[in-house]
Write a protein that holds these residues in place. Sequence first.
Motif, short mmCIF file in Angstrom:
data_model
loop_
_atom_site.label_atom_id
_atom_site.label_comp_id
_atom_site.label_asym_id
_atom_site.label_seq_id
_atom_site.Cartn_x
_atom_site.Cartn_y
_atom_site.Cartn_z
N ASN A 119 33.83 39.51 44.85
CA ASN A 119 34.17 38.42 43.94
C ASN A 119 32.95 37.59 43.60
OD1 ASN A 119 36.39 39.28 45.67
ND2 ASN A 119 37.62 37.86 44.50
N GLN A 120 32.10 37.39 44.62
CA GLN A 120 30.92 36.57 44.36
C GLN A 120 29.91 37.32 43.48
OE1 GLN A 120 29.44 34.28 47.64
NE2 GLN A 120 27.46 33.98 46.63
N LEU A 121 29.80 38.63 43.71
CA LEU A 121 28.85 39.42 42.92
C LEU A 121 29.15 39.31 41.43
CD1 LEU A 121 28.42 42.70 45.01
CD2 LEU A 121 26.64 41.05 44.45
N ILE A 122 30.44 39.26 41.09
CA ILE A 122 30.78 39.22 39.67
C ILE A 122 31.08 37.80 39.19
CG2 ILE A 122 31.58 41.60 39.56
CD1 ILE A 122 34.44 40.48 39.74
N GLY A 123 30.84 36.83 40.06
CA GLY A 123 30.96 35.43 39.64
C GLY A 123 32.38 34.97 39.34
N VAL A 124 33.33 35.31 40.22
CA VAL A 124 34.71 34.83 40.02
C VAL A 124 34.72 33.30 40.10
CG1 VAL A 124 37.02 34.77 41.07
CG2 VAL A 124 35.79 36.94 40.88
N SER A 177 41.74 41.25 44.72
CA SER A 177 41.64 41.29 46.18
C SER A 177 40.71 42.44 46.57
CB SER A 177 43.02 41.52 46.79
OG SER A 177 43.47 42.81 46.44
N ALA A 178 40.22 42.39 47.81
CA ALA A 178 39.32 43.44 48.27
C ALA A 178 40.01 44.79 48.24
CB ALA A 178 38.85 43.12 49.68
N SER A 179 41.29 44.80 48.61
CA SER A 179 42.04 46.05 48.63
C SER A 179 42.08 46.67 47.22
CB SER A 179 43.45 45.79 49.16
OG SER A 179 44.41 46.59 48.54
N ILE A 336 26.96 45.87 39.82
CA ILE A 336 27.74 44.66 39.53
C ILE A 336 28.59 44.87 38.27
CG2 ILE A 336 27.56 42.20 38.89
CD1 ILE A 336 24.99 42.13 40.62
N ASP A 337 27.99 45.54 37.28
CA ASP A 337 28.74 45.80 36.04
C ASP A 337 29.96 46.68 36.32
OD1 ASP A 337 27.00 44.27 34.65
OD2 ASP A 337 25.78 45.95 33.89
N ILE A 338 29.78 47.65 37.20
CA ILE A 338 30.90 48.54 37.51
C ILE A 338 32.04 47.73 38.14
CG2 ILE A 338 31.66 50.48 38.95
CD1 ILE A 338 28.81 51.61 38.66
N ILE A 339 31.68 46.82 39.07
CA ILE A 339 32.72 46.01 39.72
C ILE A 339 33.39 45.10 38.67
CG2 ILE A 339 33.22 44.36 41.56
CD1 ILE A 339 30.56 45.22 42.86
N ALA A 340 32.57 44.49 37.82
CA ALA A 340 33.12 43.57 36.82
C ALA A 340 34.11 44.31 35.91
CB ALA A 340 31.99 42.96 36.00
#
Lengths: 346, 503
Positions: A119-124, A177-179, A336-340
């Motif tokens: 969440n932090q990596l993508i700046g939630v 969520s992480a899951s 990070i882009d992939i997660i976003a």
Amino acid sequence: MLKKITILILFSLLAGCSQSSNDSNANQPSGSAETAGSSSSGNIFAGENLNYIVTTNAGGGYDAYARLIGRYLVKKLGGDNVVINNIPGGGHIVGTNTLWKSKADGLTIGTVNAGLIYNQLIGVKTLQFDISKFSWIGKAAGEPRSLVISEDCQVQSMEELLASVEVIKLASAGVGSASYLDTKLLAEAFDLNVDIIPGFEGNEGEMSMMRGEVCGQFGTTSSVQPFVDSGYGHFILTVGGEVEGVPNAMEFVSTDKARRIVSLIGALSELGRVTAAPPGTDPEVMERLREAYTATLNDPEFLAEAEKMKLPIDAASGDTVDQLVMAAMNQPQETIDIIADSVRVE
Amino acid sequence: MDLGPIFQALMNVIGSPYNMGMLLLAVPIGMFFGAIPGLGGKLGIVMMIPFVFGMDPIAGAIFLISMHAVVHTGGSVPSILFGVPGTGADAATVVDGLPMTRNGEAGRAMGASLGASGVGGVIGGLFLICILPVLRPVILAFSPAEFFMLAIFGITFIAMLSGNSLVKGLLVGFFGLMLSFVSLDPNTGAERYTFGLLFLWDGMDIITVILAMFAIPEMIALGVEGGSMSLAGKQKGTAGYKGVFTGLLDVFRHWGLTLRTSIMGAFIGMIPGLGGDAATWICYGHAIQSSKNPEKFGKGAVEGVIAPETANNSKEGGSLLPTLFFAVPGSSGMAILLGAFVMLGIQPGPAMALTGMDIVWTLIWALMIANIVAVFFFIAFVPMLGYLSYVRGSLLIPFVLALTFLGAFLGHRSWENLIVLFVLGGFAYFLKKYGWPRPPFVIGIILGPIAEDSYHKAFQLWGYEFLLRPGALIMIALIIGSVGFYIWKSTRPKKEGVVEYVG
């Protein structure tokens, strides 16, 4: 009239009782913070309750670890009682925000879900904390992830899943969520033909598998182990740990992207069950917390009880956790882009 | 079925002085937590966890389950006497319990509630024993599609609880639904109507909201009007043993209703995802539907006390089963109990059916025995408590308000809830003053989140085809049948206003 007065006195006594039981058991020991801070010469934990924030509802893995560790930890610190403060919501965010804002006096600590790194990596925006700045106390265990598939599912192995033309439904907790992110990332890494159904909390996903609604779920190995032991499903893939007879995700990696993603999930798995104090906690107090934490996790009595409760222990110090968090936070923009993209809800 | 282990489990409870002692100790504690508005069973377990830590698992589990089983037996007292429910489930008892007190029938109402609680608990337990062999297929037959339709079924009861004006009822009900959306979105984690306030992230605290809707208006009204909770003269009243026994007999006089709502309560409690609070309201709605004189409800019908009270106690047994066999708690109280079991070394989950049946039987017996013990324990106090309805308002209000504030604060231990209590309580007073019904609000706020969560899941699993699943179709038929039957009944010549909530 006398009777009325007697009854009212009875009621007031009841009210008084409930107030005092509240003070001794369920309240945050916030009012005592000044006393604790000022008695620099003595033990600041003496006569105090240790407030242990758990970012999930009672009954989950995080809760069980905190309850068990907290009980021993408070004894080793010389405190009174541990008060488990379950603050669920927002995929661990509400509880972690609360921990972040708590008084950094050493009397409030909490579990932190390593998945919040995503969440932090993508700046939630709802995150009010900086995960790299927590005062890490230690880690109780890694939390390897596994993909479990129900016995009724049309695919029964990773090879079959990779080749499946039919869309396979997987359960996960809420979006963000992480899951959910683990599952989404795994699907992204291996280009899986899956549909992720979010919103299944706790053991609800297992129940959904039993009902035949979803085929499986990707989550922590330990939480789903009883389900597998009861013969309702089996693991087909594992990340960040070893499960006998189950292939590791790295065996199926064929691209750089997949390698990066599996490594990231592996790093978060390794972090697992970590405990932290709010940022800016006094180094001396941190030293005491870390020592007591390490002593707890090496206590034979504690280990016996953990085994009885089927909670694996694989301890690491606060320093190690700090390094692991820093490493996990250091991701290239591409990842990070992939997660976003994964959390972008259509 | 092999009966040996079942009776062995019974001996585990009554044959062991230690275990039985734990049960006897737990019953008054549970009733105390129930009787103080805002405490409730959930907080009771949280507070008792340190006490059972390190205890023998069976004794600890017996203690916790016995305590939790009788919370609602005690919970009926403030609901009936002062119109101050401790939890969302207890609120259903207010609707007819308080008018009974107003009519000078506090003793009878409490007798009925006590009898209904005891019988509900026992029948609920027996029902569980009967259903155990087919438990797995029955529980698994309910998917998010059915949860959604059940929630909608419950929401249709707003009509029945609307009093003379359906429009007013719907507005209040939708206001409840609206407030239930204040939280982090369960599916996206995004903030929704939280105005950046952290304490709203978990949603409105249900206990605070219930206290605001019922306790505050009742106390303001009592202060404004003066007098006591009972409007009838003391000589007319039935606060003594006579009234209590009349109430106890009422439970058996309406044996059909008692039996049906006990089983319905246990069944609804058994379905995780619907939540136990819904059970009492659905059973209350059923009492109105099945009554020959639905117009009596809201004005002090004893059936309106019996139905929610039987369900209140039987649902706890029901919600124990998914907690033990699937590790999916059937109610918020059970969620805490699940954690406590884990700590005691009892690992709920699918393996329970294979290795832990002795524990299951023991807990079901403890549940039933606790309910019986609670009746005998409480019967001694009931007549005395009945006299509280004649205490002058000026003496009563400070005590009830102090308990209300305590209850609102304890739920989430946040002072912000006190502001919610004041603002919403003031609003609720005007609802009461101008004759707007308040029970639909509770239905909205309890069932809103269930409907939302199950809709999301059902839609993502099957798209809109989820409405065509056999279970969902049965539920739709049930909803249409129930609404149609109600309309037919209320438009018959006998009509004389529908249900009126006098609170």
